[in-house]
Design an enzyme around this catalytic site. Structure first.
Site, PDB file in Angstrom:
ATOM      1  N   LYS A  76       0.835  -1.213   0.000  1.00  0.00           N
ATOM      2  CA  LYS A  76       0.000   0.000   0.000  1.00  0.00           C
ATOM      3  C   LYS A  76       0.867   1.260   0.000  1.00  0.00           C
ATOM      4  CE  LYS A  76      -0.474  -0.064   5.042  1.00  0.00           C
ATOM      5  NZ  LYS A  76      -1.359  -0.420   6.163  1.00  0.00           N
ATOM      6  N   ARG A  80     -11.049   0.594  14.843  1.00  0.00           N
ATOM      7  CA  ARG A  80     -11.131   1.256  13.535  1.00  0.00           C
ATOM      8  C   ARG A  80     -12.056   0.455  12.634  1.00  0.00           C
ATOM      9  NH1 ARG A  80      -4.959   2.070  11.512  1.00  0.00           N
ATOM     10  NH2 ARG A  80      -5.551   0.055  10.699  1.00  0.00           N
ATOM     11  N   TYR A  87      13.471  31.557   5.631  1.00  0.00           N
ATOM     12  CA  TYR A  87      12.232  32.252   6.022  1.00  0.00           C
ATOM     13  C   TYR A  87      12.245  32.570   7.513  1.00  0.00           C
ATOM     14  CZ  TYR A  87       9.775  31.169   1.635  1.00  0.00           C
ATOM     15  OH  TYR A  87       9.373  31.091   0.335  1.00  0.00           O
ATOM     16  N   MET A 114       9.825  24.807   0.725  1.00  0.00           N
ATOM     17  CA  MET A 114       9.122  23.834  -0.115  1.00  0.00           C
ATOM     18  C   MET A 114      10.066  23.075  -1.046  1.00  0.00           C
ATOM     19  SD  MET A 114       5.845  24.334  -2.642  1.00  0.00           S
ATOM     20  CE  MET A 114       4.846  25.138  -1.399  1.00  0.00           C
TER      21      MET A 114
HETATM   22  C1  LIG Z   1      -0.504  -1.441   6.855  1.00  0.00           C
HETATM   23  C2  LIG Z   1      -1.077  -2.697   7.381  1.00  0.00           C
HETATM   24  C3  LIG Z   1      -0.241  -3.777   7.685  1.00  0.00           C
HETATM   25  C4  LIG Z   1       1.272  -3.712   7.644  1.00  0.00           C
HETATM   26  O1  LIG Z   1       1.729  -3.172   8.862  1.00  0.00           O
HETATM   27  P1  LIG Z   1       3.312  -3.065   9.157  1.00  0.00           P
HETATM   28  O2  LIG Z   1       3.368  -2.539  10.556  1.00  0.00           O
HETATM   29  O3  LIG Z   1       3.836  -2.079   8.163  1.00  0.00           O
HETATM   30  O4  LIG Z   1       3.870  -4.417   8.995  1.00  0.00           O
HETATM   31  C5  LIG Z   1      -0.833  -4.967   8.066  1.00  0.00           C
HETATM   32  N1  LIG Z   1      -2.174  -5.068   8.161  1.00  0.00           N
HETATM   33  C6  LIG Z   1      -3.015  -4.044   7.909  1.00  0.00           C
HETATM   34  C7  LIG Z   1      -4.483  -4.236   8.060  1.00  0.00           C
HETATM   35  C8  LIG Z   1      -2.494  -2.819   7.525  1.00  0.00           C
HETATM   36  O5  LIG Z   1      -3.319  -1.795   7.284  1.00  0.00           O
END
Ligand SMILES: *Cc1c(COP(=O)(O)O)cnc(C)c1O
Length: 386
Positions: free
Chosen positions: A46, A144, A275, A323
Protein backbone atom coordinates in the site's frame (compact mmCIF):
# COMPACT_ATOMS: atom_id res chain seq x y z
CA UNK A 1 22.17 15.23 -14.00
CA UNK A 2 20.29 12.61 -15.98
CA UNK A 3 17.37 10.47 -15.07
CA UNK A 4 16.88 7.10 -16.73
CA UNK A 5 13.47 6.32 -15.24
CA UNK A 6 11.75 5.85 -18.57
CA UNK A 7 14.84 4.62 -20.32
CA UNK A 8 15.11 8.05 -21.92
CA UNK A 9 17.85 10.22 -20.47
CA UNK A 10 16.33 13.55 -19.56
CA UNK A 11 18.14 16.29 -17.66
CA UNK A 12 16.66 16.82 -14.20
CA UNK A 13 17.20 18.30 -10.78
CA UNK A 14 19.90 16.38 -8.87
CA UNK A 15 17.55 15.02 -6.24
CA UNK A 16 16.65 11.35 -6.24
CA UNK A 17 15.82 8.30 -4.14
CA UNK A 18 17.59 4.97 -4.56
CA UNK A 19 15.63 1.80 -3.94
CA UNK A 20 17.63 -1.36 -3.45
CA UNK A 21 15.34 -4.17 -4.57
CA UNK A 22 17.95 -6.77 -3.59
CA UNK A 23 17.59 -5.66 0.01
CA UNK A 24 13.80 -5.76 -0.31
CA UNK A 25 14.00 -9.37 -1.52
CA UNK A 26 16.37 -10.27 1.29
CA UNK A 27 14.01 -8.70 3.87
CA UNK A 28 11.05 -10.63 2.44
CA UNK A 29 12.92 -13.93 2.68
CA UNK A 30 14.10 -13.07 6.19
CA UNK A 31 10.55 -12.33 7.38
CA UNK A 32 9.30 -15.51 5.73
CA UNK A 33 11.88 -17.52 7.69
CA UNK A 34 10.32 -16.19 10.91
CA UNK A 35 6.88 -17.60 10.17
CA UNK A 36 5.75 -20.63 12.10
CA UNK A 37 3.43 -23.51 11.27
CA UNK A 38 3.58 -23.07 7.50
CA UNK A 39 1.98 -19.61 7.58
CA UNK A 40 2.27 -17.62 4.35
CA UNK A 41 3.49 -14.04 4.04
CA UNK A 42 1.46 -11.20 2.54
CA UNK A 43 3.72 -8.42 1.27
CA UNK A 44 2.04 -5.08 1.95
CA UNK A 45 2.42 -2.75 -1.04
CA UNK A 46 0.00 0.00 0.00
CA UNK A 47 0.88 3.68 -0.31
CA UNK A 48 3.15 3.01 -3.28
CA UNK A 49 4.96 0.33 -1.27
CA UNK A 50 5.55 2.76 1.60
CA UNK A 51 7.00 5.22 -0.91
CA UNK A 52 9.34 2.69 -2.52
CA UNK A 53 7.38 2.12 -5.75
CA UNK A 54 4.60 -0.49 -5.68
CA UNK A 55 5.04 -1.90 -9.18
CA UNK A 56 8.81 -2.34 -8.98
CA UNK A 57 8.60 -3.75 -5.44
CA UNK A 58 5.74 -6.09 -6.39
CA UNK A 59 7.73 -7.47 -9.32
CA UNK A 60 10.91 -7.87 -7.26
CA UNK A 61 8.99 -9.72 -4.55
CA UNK A 62 7.17 -11.95 -7.04
CA UNK A 63 10.59 -12.89 -8.42
CA UNK A 64 11.54 -14.41 -5.05
CA UNK A 65 8.26 -16.23 -4.64
CA UNK A 66 5.85 -13.73 -3.10
CA UNK A 67 2.29 -14.67 -4.04
CA UNK A 68 0.18 -12.61 -1.63
CA UNK A 69 0.16 -8.83 -1.86
CA UNK A 70 -1.72 -6.33 0.27
CA UNK A 71 -3.05 -2.91 -0.67
CA UNK A 72 -5.19 -0.38 1.19
CA UNK A 73 -7.32 0.80 -1.75
CA UNK A 74 -8.73 -0.98 -4.79
CA UNK A 75 -7.02 1.68 -6.96
CA UNK A 76 -3.66 0.42 -5.72
CA UNK A 77 -4.59 -3.13 -6.65
CA UNK A 78 -5.73 -2.10 -10.14
CA UNK A 79 -2.41 -0.35 -10.72
CA UNK A 80 -0.58 -3.58 -9.84
CA UNK A 81 -2.80 -5.74 -12.06
CA UNK A 82 -2.38 -3.29 -14.95
CA UNK A 83 1.38 -3.70 -14.52
CA UNK A 84 0.95 -7.46 -14.85
CA UNK A 85 1.39 -8.52 -11.23
CA UNK A 86 -0.07 -11.99 -10.62
CA UNK A 87 -0.75 -13.77 -7.36
CA UNK A 88 -3.34 -12.84 -4.78
CA UNK A 89 -4.03 -9.19 -4.14
CA UNK A 90 -5.87 -8.45 -0.91
CA UNK A 91 -7.39 -5.07 -0.13
CA UNK A 92 -7.15 -4.51 3.63
CA UNK A 93 -9.31 -1.39 3.56
CA UNK A 94 -12.30 -2.84 1.71
CA UNK A 95 -13.80 -0.79 -1.12
CA UNK A 96 -16.13 2.11 -1.81
CA UNK A 97 -19.57 2.07 -3.32
CA UNK A 98 -19.38 1.44 -7.05
CA UNK A 99 -15.97 -0.26 -6.96
CA UNK A 100 -17.24 -3.84 -6.68
CA UNK A 101 -17.36 -4.77 -10.37
CA UNK A 102 -13.81 -3.74 -11.18
CA UNK A 103 -12.56 -5.45 -8.02
CA UNK A 104 -14.10 -8.69 -9.26
CA UNK A 105 -12.77 -8.22 -12.80
CA UNK A 106 -9.24 -7.70 -11.45
CA UNK A 107 -9.47 -10.62 -8.99
CA UNK A 108 -8.74 -8.43 -5.98
CA UNK A 109 -9.96 -9.95 -2.73
CA UNK A 110 -11.53 -7.35 -0.44
CA UNK A 111 -11.89 -7.16 3.31
CA UNK A 112 -15.59 -6.94 4.15
CA UNK A 113 -16.94 -5.30 7.30
CA UNK A 114 -20.18 -3.58 6.20
CA UNK A 115 -23.43 -5.10 5.01
CA UNK A 116 -23.83 -2.64 2.11
CA UNK A 117 -20.40 -3.56 0.73
CA UNK A 118 -21.15 -7.28 1.08
CA UNK A 119 -24.48 -6.76 -0.71
CA UNK A 120 -22.85 -4.83 -3.56
CA UNK A 121 -20.13 -7.43 -4.01
CA UNK A 122 -22.71 -10.22 -4.02
CA UNK A 123 -24.82 -8.40 -6.62
CA UNK A 124 -21.85 -7.72 -8.91
CA UNK A 125 -20.67 -11.32 -8.50
CA UNK A 126 -24.12 -12.58 -9.46
CA UNK A 127 -24.11 -10.34 -12.57
CA UNK A 128 -20.68 -11.68 -13.50
CA UNK A 129 -21.85 -15.25 -12.94
CA UNK A 130 -19.11 -15.78 -10.38
CA UNK A 131 -18.64 -16.83 -6.81
CA UNK A 132 -16.28 -14.29 -5.31
CA UNK A 133 -13.99 -14.82 -2.34
CA UNK A 134 -13.60 -12.26 0.42
CA UNK A 135 -12.18 -11.99 3.94
CA UNK A 136 -14.12 -10.76 6.95
CA UNK A 137 -12.39 -7.98 8.87
CA UNK A 138 -12.94 -8.20 12.61
CA UNK A 139 -12.20 -5.44 15.11
CA UNK A 140 -10.74 -7.09 18.20
CA UNK A 141 -9.50 -3.90 19.82
CA UNK A 142 -8.10 -1.42 17.31
CA UNK A 143 -11.41 0.44 17.23
CA UNK A 144 -11.13 1.26 13.54
CA UNK A 145 -12.39 -0.81 10.59
CA UNK A 146 -13.95 -4.18 11.22
CA UNK A 147 -17.02 -5.87 12.63
CA UNK A 148 -16.77 -5.75 16.41
CA UNK A 149 -15.90 -9.24 17.59
CA UNK A 150 -19.09 -9.72 19.62
CA UNK A 151 -21.26 -8.75 16.63
CA UNK A 152 -19.66 -11.25 14.26
CA UNK A 153 -22.29 -13.98 14.84
CA UNK A 154 -25.15 -11.76 13.67
CA UNK A 155 -23.11 -10.38 10.75
CA UNK A 156 -22.14 -13.90 9.68
CA UNK A 157 -25.75 -15.02 9.55
CA UNK A 158 -26.38 -12.16 7.12
CA UNK A 159 -23.35 -13.22 5.06
CA UNK A 160 -24.79 -16.73 4.79
CA UNK A 161 -27.70 -15.30 2.78
CA UNK A 162 -25.36 -14.04 0.02
CA UNK A 163 -25.14 -16.86 -2.50
CA UNK A 164 -22.44 -15.46 -4.77
CA UNK A 165 -19.86 -14.81 -2.09
CA UNK A 166 -17.50 -17.18 -0.31
CA UNK A 167 -15.84 -16.32 2.98
CA UNK A 168 -12.30 -17.70 2.77
CA UNK A 169 -10.47 -15.60 5.32
CA UNK A 170 -10.78 -13.66 8.56
CA UNK A 171 -8.40 -10.91 9.57
CA UNK A 172 -7.88 -8.62 12.51
CA UNK A 173 -5.26 -5.96 13.16
CA UNK A 174 -3.13 -5.47 16.27
CA UNK A 175 -3.08 -2.10 18.00
CA UNK A 176 -0.07 -2.61 20.23
CA UNK A 177 2.06 -5.50 18.98
CA UNK A 178 5.13 -3.24 19.13
CA UNK A 179 4.49 -2.35 22.76
CA UNK A 180 6.37 -3.54 25.81
CA UNK A 181 3.18 -4.83 27.47
CA UNK A 182 1.70 -7.99 26.00
CA UNK A 183 -1.68 -7.90 27.70
CA UNK A 184 -3.69 -6.04 25.09
CA UNK A 185 -2.43 -8.07 22.16
CA UNK A 186 -3.17 -11.28 24.08
CA UNK A 187 -6.74 -10.02 24.57
CA UNK A 188 -7.01 -9.38 20.82
CA UNK A 189 -5.70 -12.87 20.03
CA UNK A 190 -8.27 -14.37 22.42
CA UNK A 191 -11.15 -12.45 20.84
CA UNK A 192 -9.98 -13.48 17.37
CA UNK A 193 -9.88 -17.15 18.36
CA UNK A 194 -13.44 -16.94 19.72
CA UNK A 195 -14.57 -15.42 16.40
CA UNK A 196 -12.97 -18.29 14.49
CA UNK A 197 -14.66 -20.82 16.79
CA UNK A 198 -18.02 -19.13 16.34
CA UNK A 199 -17.71 -19.02 12.54
CA UNK A 200 -16.61 -22.65 12.46
CA UNK A 201 -19.69 -23.60 14.45
CA UNK A 202 -21.83 -21.73 11.92
CA UNK A 203 -20.31 -23.92 9.22
CA UNK A 204 -17.72 -21.60 7.70
CA UNK A 205 -14.32 -23.01 6.79
CA UNK A 206 -11.73 -20.31 7.32
CA UNK A 207 -8.65 -21.09 5.27
CA UNK A 208 -6.86 -17.75 5.68
CA UNK A 209 -6.50 -16.70 9.30
CA UNK A 210 -4.44 -13.53 9.59
CA UNK A 211 -3.68 -11.27 12.53
CA UNK A 212 -0.06 -10.24 12.56
CA UNK A 213 1.57 -7.14 11.07
CA UNK A 214 5.38 -6.76 11.16
CA UNK A 215 5.45 -6.23 14.91
CA UNK A 216 3.04 -9.12 15.47
CA UNK A 217 5.13 -11.51 13.36
CA UNK A 218 8.15 -10.59 15.42
CA UNK A 219 6.65 -10.69 18.91
CA UNK A 220 3.74 -13.18 18.68
CA UNK A 221 4.77 -16.35 16.86
CA UNK A 222 1.61 -17.98 18.25
CA UNK A 223 -0.44 -15.52 16.19
CA UNK A 224 0.97 -16.25 12.75
CA UNK A 225 -2.24 -18.05 11.77
CA UNK A 226 -2.10 -19.21 8.15
CA UNK A 227 -1.13 -15.82 6.72
CA UNK A 228 0.74 -12.82 8.12
CA UNK A 229 0.95 -9.28 6.75
CA UNK A 230 4.33 -7.55 6.68
CA UNK A 231 4.88 -3.99 5.52
CA UNK A 232 7.45 -1.96 7.41
CA UNK A 233 9.95 -4.77 7.91
CA UNK A 234 10.04 -5.51 4.17
CA UNK A 235 11.32 -1.98 3.71
CA UNK A 236 13.93 -2.47 6.43
CA UNK A 237 12.25 -0.35 9.09
CA UNK A 238 13.01 -1.83 12.47
CA UNK A 239 13.68 0.30 15.53
CA UNK A 240 10.32 2.05 15.88
CA UNK A 241 8.39 -0.84 14.27
CA UNK A 242 9.24 -3.88 16.40
CA UNK A 243 8.72 -4.40 20.10
CA UNK A 244 11.85 -3.70 22.16
CA UNK A 245 13.86 -6.39 23.88
CA UNK A 246 13.60 -9.20 21.32
CA UNK A 247 16.21 -10.52 18.90
CA UNK A 248 16.06 -8.22 15.88
CA UNK A 249 15.78 -9.92 12.48
CA UNK A 250 18.51 -9.24 9.92
CA UNK A 251 16.78 -6.55 7.88
CA UNK A 252 18.35 -4.01 5.55
CA UNK A 253 17.22 -0.48 4.71
CA UNK A 254 15.83 -0.33 1.17
CA UNK A 255 15.49 3.36 0.31
CA UNK A 256 17.97 6.22 0.49
CA UNK A 257 17.51 9.89 -0.40
CA UNK A 258 20.10 12.00 -2.21
CA UNK A 259 20.70 15.49 -3.52
CA UNK A 260 23.62 17.73 -4.49
CA UNK A 261 24.85 21.14 -3.36
CA UNK A 262 23.55 23.72 -5.80
CA UNK A 263 24.83 26.93 -4.14
CA UNK A 264 27.64 27.70 -1.68
CA UNK A 265 28.20 31.00 0.07
CA UNK A 266 30.41 32.45 2.77
CA UNK A 267 28.47 34.69 5.14
CA UNK A 268 29.57 36.77 8.16
CA UNK A 269 28.62 36.07 11.76
CA UNK A 270 25.12 37.30 12.58
CA UNK A 271 23.57 36.47 9.17
CA UNK A 272 19.91 35.37 9.33
CA UNK A 273 19.09 32.38 7.11
CA UNK A 274 15.86 31.24 5.46
CA UNK A 275 12.23 32.25 6.02
CA UNK A 276 11.80 34.24 9.21
CA UNK A 277 15.54 34.28 9.78
CA UNK A 278 15.07 31.60 12.44
CA UNK A 279 18.79 30.74 12.31
CA UNK A 280 21.46 33.39 12.74
CA UNK A 281 25.08 32.42 12.13
CA UNK A 282 27.22 32.53 15.26
CA UNK A 283 30.47 32.73 13.26
CA UNK A 284 31.65 33.37 9.74
CA UNK A 285 30.02 30.41 7.97
CA UNK A 286 29.89 28.50 4.72
CA UNK A 287 26.28 27.75 3.85
CA UNK A 288 25.11 25.25 1.22
CA UNK A 289 21.73 25.19 -0.49
CA UNK A 290 20.18 21.84 -1.47
CA UNK A 291 17.47 21.51 -4.15
CA UNK A 292 15.11 19.50 -1.97
CA UNK A 293 12.41 20.64 0.43
CA UNK A 294 9.27 19.70 2.25
CA UNK A 295 7.38 19.15 -1.02
CA UNK A 296 9.84 16.30 -1.59
CA UNK A 297 9.38 14.84 1.88
CA UNK A 298 12.06 16.62 3.90
CA UNK A 299 9.80 17.39 6.78
CA UNK A 300 9.54 21.02 7.82
CA UNK A 301 9.85 19.92 11.45
CA UNK A 302 13.53 19.22 10.61
CA UNK A 303 14.07 23.01 10.45
CA UNK A 304 17.05 23.88 12.67
CA UNK A 305 17.26 20.30 13.95
CA UNK A 306 17.83 17.83 11.11
CA UNK A 307 21.16 16.56 9.78
CA UNK A 308 22.50 15.48 6.41
CA UNK A 309 25.70 13.77 5.25
CA UNK A 310 28.22 15.59 3.05
CA UNK A 311 31.74 14.31 2.37
CA UNK A 312 31.10 11.53 4.87
CA UNK A 313 30.36 13.95 7.72
CA UNK A 314 27.15 14.97 9.44
CA UNK A 315 26.20 18.64 9.04
CA UNK A 316 23.17 20.47 10.46
CA UNK A 317 20.11 21.82 8.66
CA UNK A 318 19.97 25.54 9.48
CA UNK A 319 16.93 27.77 9.19
CA UNK A 320 13.54 26.62 7.99
CA UNK A 321 13.18 23.83 5.48
CA UNK A 322 11.23 25.40 2.62
CA UNK A 323 9.12 23.83 -0.11
CA UNK A 324 11.88 23.22 -2.65
CA UNK A 325 15.09 24.08 -0.82
CA UNK A 326 16.99 23.30 2.35
CA UNK A 327 20.04 25.08 3.81
CA UNK A 328 22.87 23.29 5.62
CA UNK A 329 25.95 24.59 7.46
CA UNK A 330 29.11 23.19 5.84
CA UNK A 331 31.61 25.53 7.51
CA UNK A 332 33.49 22.57 8.99
CA UNK A 333 34.03 20.85 5.62
CA UNK A 334 37.08 22.58 4.12
CA UNK A 335 36.96 20.92 0.70
CA UNK A 336 33.22 21.29 0.16
CA UNK A 337 32.22 22.10 -3.44
CA UNK A 338 29.20 22.77 -5.59
CA UNK A 339 27.88 19.45 -6.89
CA UNK A 340 28.91 17.47 -3.80
CA UNK A 341 26.48 14.65 -3.14
CA UNK A 342 24.33 15.00 -0.05
CA UNK A 343 22.67 12.05 1.66
CA UNK A 344 19.52 12.90 3.61
CA UNK A 345 18.61 9.27 4.29
CA UNK A 346 21.06 6.42 3.89
CA UNK A 347 24.82 5.89 4.02
CA UNK A 348 27.81 7.96 3.06
CA UNK A 349 31.30 6.80 3.97
CA UNK A 350 31.09 5.34 7.46
CA UNK A 351 28.06 7.35 8.54
CA UNK A 352 24.41 6.61 8.06
CA UNK A 353 21.06 8.20 8.77
CA UNK A 354 18.23 5.68 9.08
CA UNK A 355 14.55 6.50 8.59
CA UNK A 356 14.23 5.78 12.30
CA UNK A 357 16.84 8.49 13.06
CA UNK A 358 15.12 11.00 10.81
CA UNK A 359 11.84 10.14 12.51
CA UNK A 360 13.24 11.07 15.91
CA UNK A 361 14.52 14.43 14.64
CA UNK A 362 11.20 15.11 12.89
CA UNK A 363 9.09 13.84 15.81
CA UNK A 364 7.33 11.18 13.78
CA UNK A 365 7.75 7.48 12.90
CA UNK A 366 9.85 5.87 10.19
CA UNK A 367 6.67 4.86 8.29
CA UNK A 368 5.82 8.52 7.78
CA UNK A 369 9.38 9.36 6.73
CA UNK A 370 9.44 6.88 3.84
CA UNK A 371 5.82 7.25 2.73
CA UNK A 372 6.38 11.02 2.78
CA UNK A 373 9.07 10.98 0.08
CA UNK A 374 6.90 12.47 -2.63
CA UNK A 375 6.21 11.55 -6.24
CA UNK A 376 8.34 14.53 -7.32
CA UNK A 377 11.47 12.61 -6.30
CA UNK A 378 12.52 10.16 -9.04
CA UNK A 379 13.24 6.62 -7.83
CA UNK A 380 16.28 4.76 -9.12
CA UNK A 381 16.14 1.02 -8.76
CA UNK A 382 19.04 -1.31 -8.28
CA UNK A 383 19.63 -4.89 -7.22
CA UNK A 384 22.97 -4.53 -5.42
CA UNK A 385 23.01 -6.37 -2.10
CA UNK A 386 24.27 -4.81 1.10
C1 LIG B 1 -0.50 -1.44 6.85
C2 LIG B 1 -1.08 -2.70 7.38
C3 LIG B 1 -0.24 -3.78 7.68
C4 LIG B 1 1.27 -3.71 7.64
O1 LIG B 1 1.73 -3.17 8.86
P1 LIG B 1 3.31 -3.07 9.16
O2 LIG B 1 3.37 -2.54 10.56
O3 LIG B 1 3.84 -2.08 8.16
O4 LIG B 1 3.87 -4.42 8.99
C5 LIG B 1 -0.83 -4.97 8.07
N1 LIG B 1 -2.17 -5.07 8.16
C6 LIG B 1 -3.02 -4.04 7.91
C7 LIG B 1 -4.48 -4.24 8.06
C8 LIG B 1 -2.49 -2.82 7.53
O5 LIG B 1 -3.32 -1.80 7.28
Amino acid sequence: MLSSESGIETPCRPTWAEVNLGNLQSNYLEMRRHLTGGARLMAILKANAYGHGAIECGRALAAVGADWFGVALPEEGHELRAAGLGGEIFCVGGFWQGQGARLIADRITPAIFRRDAAAELNERAREAGRVVEYHLKVDTGMGRLGVTSDEVGEFARYLQTLGNLRLTGVLTHFADADGREREFTDIQIGRYQRVIDELTELGFEIRWRHLANSAGIHAYPGAHGTLARAGATLYGLVRDVLAPGLVVPALRPVMSLHSRIVMLKRVPAGTPLGYGGTFRTGRESVIATLPIGYADGVRRSLSNRGRVLVRGREVPIVGRVSMDLTIVDVTDLPAVAIGDEVVLLGEQGTRRILAEDLAIDAETISYEVVTGISARVPRRYSYSQG
